[in-house]
Scaffold this motif. Sequence first.
Motif, PDB file in Angstrom:
ATOM      1  N   ILE A  20       0.842  -1.199   0.000  1.00 50.42           N
ATOM      2  CA  ILE A  20       0.000   0.000   0.000  1.00 50.42           C
ATOM      3  C   ILE A  20       0.879   1.252   0.000  1.00 50.42           C
ATOM      4  N   LYS A  21       1.931   1.228   0.799  1.00 49.24           N
ATOM      5  CA  LYS A  21       2.848   2.359   0.870  1.00 49.24           C
ATOM      6  C   LYS A  21       3.530   2.583  -0.477  1.00 49.24           C
ATOM      7  N   ALA A  22       3.917   1.485  -1.137  1.00 45.10           N
ATOM      8  CA  ALA A  22       4.553   1.587  -2.452  1.00 45.10           C
ATOM      9  C   ALA A  22       3.598   2.214  -3.460  1.00 45.10           C
ATOM     10  N   LYS A  23       2.342   1.796  -3.446  1.00 48.28           N
ATOM     11  CA  LYS A  23       1.349   2.349  -4.364  1.00 48.28           C
ATOM     12  C   LYS A  23       1.177   3.849  -4.146  1.00 48.28           C
ATOM     13  N   GLN A  24       1.168   4.251  -2.881  1.00 53.80           N
ATOM     14  CA  GLN A  24       1.000   5.672  -2.568  1.00 53.80           C
ATOM     15  C   GLN A  24       2.158   6.498  -3.110  1.00 53.80           C
ATOM     16  N   LEU A  25       3.371   5.974  -2.983  1.00 54.36           N
ATOM     17  CA  LEU A  25       4.546   6.691  -3.483  1.00 54.36           C
ATOM     18  C   LEU A  25       4.552   6.778  -5.004  1.00 54.36           C
ATOM     19  N   LEU A  26       3.906   5.810  -5.653  1.00 59.12           N
ATOM     20  CA  LEU A  26       3.933   5.737  -7.116  1.00 59.12           C
ATOM     21  C   LEU A  26       2.652   6.271  -7.763  1.00 59.12           C
ATOM     22  N   THR A  27       1.820   6.944  -6.985  1.00 57.58           N
ATOM     23  CA  THR A  27       0.534   7.415  -7.482  1.00 57.58           C
ATOM     24  C   THR A  27       0.655   8.286  -8.721  1.00 57.58           C
ATOM     25  N   LYS A  28       1.665   9.125  -8.788  1.00 55.75           N
ATOM     26  CA  LYS A  28       1.795  10.068  -9.898  1.00 55.75           C
ATOM     27  C   LYS A  28       2.431   9.457 -11.140  1.00 55.75           C
ATOM     28  N   TYR A  29       2.661   8.168 -11.105  1.00 55.06           N
ATOM     29  CA  TYR A  29       3.325   7.516 -12.238  1.00 55.06           C
ATOM     30  C   TYR A  29       2.403   6.467 -12.861  1.00 55.06           C
ATOM     31  N   PRO A  30       2.066   6.624 -14.152  1.00 52.57           N
ATOM     32  CA  PRO A  30       1.222   5.630 -14.821  1.00 52.57           C
ATOM     33  C   PRO A  30       2.004   4.349 -15.058  1.00 52.57           C
ATOM     34  N   ASN A  31       1.371   3.219 -14.885  1.00 49.75           N
ATOM     35  CA  ASN A  31       2.009   1.927 -15.168  1.00 49.75           C
ATOM     36  C   ASN A  31       3.408   1.842 -14.557  1.00 49.75           C
TER      37      ASN A  31
END
Length: 516
Positions: free
Chosen positions: A284-295
């Motif tokens: 979940i933390k990884a997803k949050q950090l990568l929110t601004k990046y598509p794919n």
Amino acid sequence: MQALKKATDNFTLVWRGNRELHKKYEKILADAGMKQNNISKSGSGGRTWAAMLKTYSYIYEDADGRLKPTKVAQAILDGKKVPENVKKQVLTLQIPNGYFLSKDFKTKYADGYSIQPVNFLIRLANDDRIQKRISKEEIILFAMTAQKDDELDEKVDEINKYRQADDETKAEIANKILNANGDISRVDSKKDFSKYDSVATTFTILCRFTEYVEPDHNTSGLRGIDNPKLWKEFLAFSQRYPFDKTVFIDPAFYTLRAGLDVDTYKASYGVNAHQASNSRKRDIKAKQLLTKYPNPENLSVEELISILNKGFSLANAKKVAEDIKAKKFEVASDAFLELYTHEEDNLEFERETARVLKNMGLDVELHPSPTSSFNNANENIDVMATALGKYLILVDAKNYSKNFNLSASLRNVMANSYLAGYKGYKGLNPSYYCYVTARHSSNDTNLIKINELAKKNSDLDVHGMMITASALYYFVDYCLKNDISPDTRVSMFLKLFTDKSYNSFVEVADELNIDL
């Protein structure tokens, strides 16, 4: 669906505006004993039955006005896993759905809905806190007034308070609810139980069909089941088919996604994995950090580590990055697309557009300086993309909150400032131009005029398009999920420059003959 197939000559006849065809559909339904043998003068009955099929994502209307079956409908027509496929469509029915958000749905439903009503009622009827039972009266007052899937606890509390109240208090509660939720049926304007009785009956029948509840003959409501194996099956199904937010971004594409049959539905990898609590928190933390990046899976390990290192130690960032590249868990989510299509910062919208185009396989630059001042061409284009090392694509990111209209003034800016200004950029001339819009776009005719002006004033042969941010994103996502090589997906992208607009990924797929 069999009757519709027959009426439309295997879905080849144009449905839109064809009242004779609508009446023919009614007649075939009546002959089959599925409706009363009275045919409406305008074919409204046929349109009502077609609307029902649209609501459950069995059919959709293509650009030419023909009704087409989705994959789940075709599977049912072919006799493949009919009960399983029908059950899937019942359980995944959601409000809103693609039909509710289409221009064909005339009655505006109340804002704020984000719910799978059948799934919600099944969960409510099986809740131990209300003794695994719910009466029809309680279905009307509490289940049918729920707007979101996460309201279960709230509705359980309301039902228990209602059960503990005296008759006078119950009447006050009912009157308050029915007056506050007068839009949940739209059958008539009366504020009493009769208005909702048939709707509640429909929902109880749908729930009973799934076999995840049982009828409660004493209250005309529902009872939960005492079958742990069957309940585990329901929970697994719910996890696999959550509410699909695609409907808010691209309703037409949502219909095709919702209309996949049980065999071709592609569950996200890792969805059935039973991870340890710490692993889930990490993901979940990884997803949050990568929110601004598509794919994010398309980023290199080094790029992932650089981003993840903002929230993880270097060693942990490396491990998470390696897990992402190995597809050990799904990191791509709807978070980026929701952000991208509702971005408030125009500059950030341009950056996000550039990231999506980079994932396409294009070389991108933000705000490059023009190479000439021809015709006072001194404006910087938002994004410059180079395709296959030989084609220049000028990308204008238009973050309009509503419809983007390609006006005459914007037409002139593209033709006389942008295209003219980048002539000879890095030894290349512009070949294509593109408007990426946050919402729908209109006035395609000005694309042709841009081409004519560019030829007349700058001797440039160009072609353009307008495409929504969601259609662009879903196209790139499709390419990546299907392991289409960078050069091939860029070549596919170039085929879209046909001087028209694409407001849905479905239109992109139709142009490229992609089977969704």
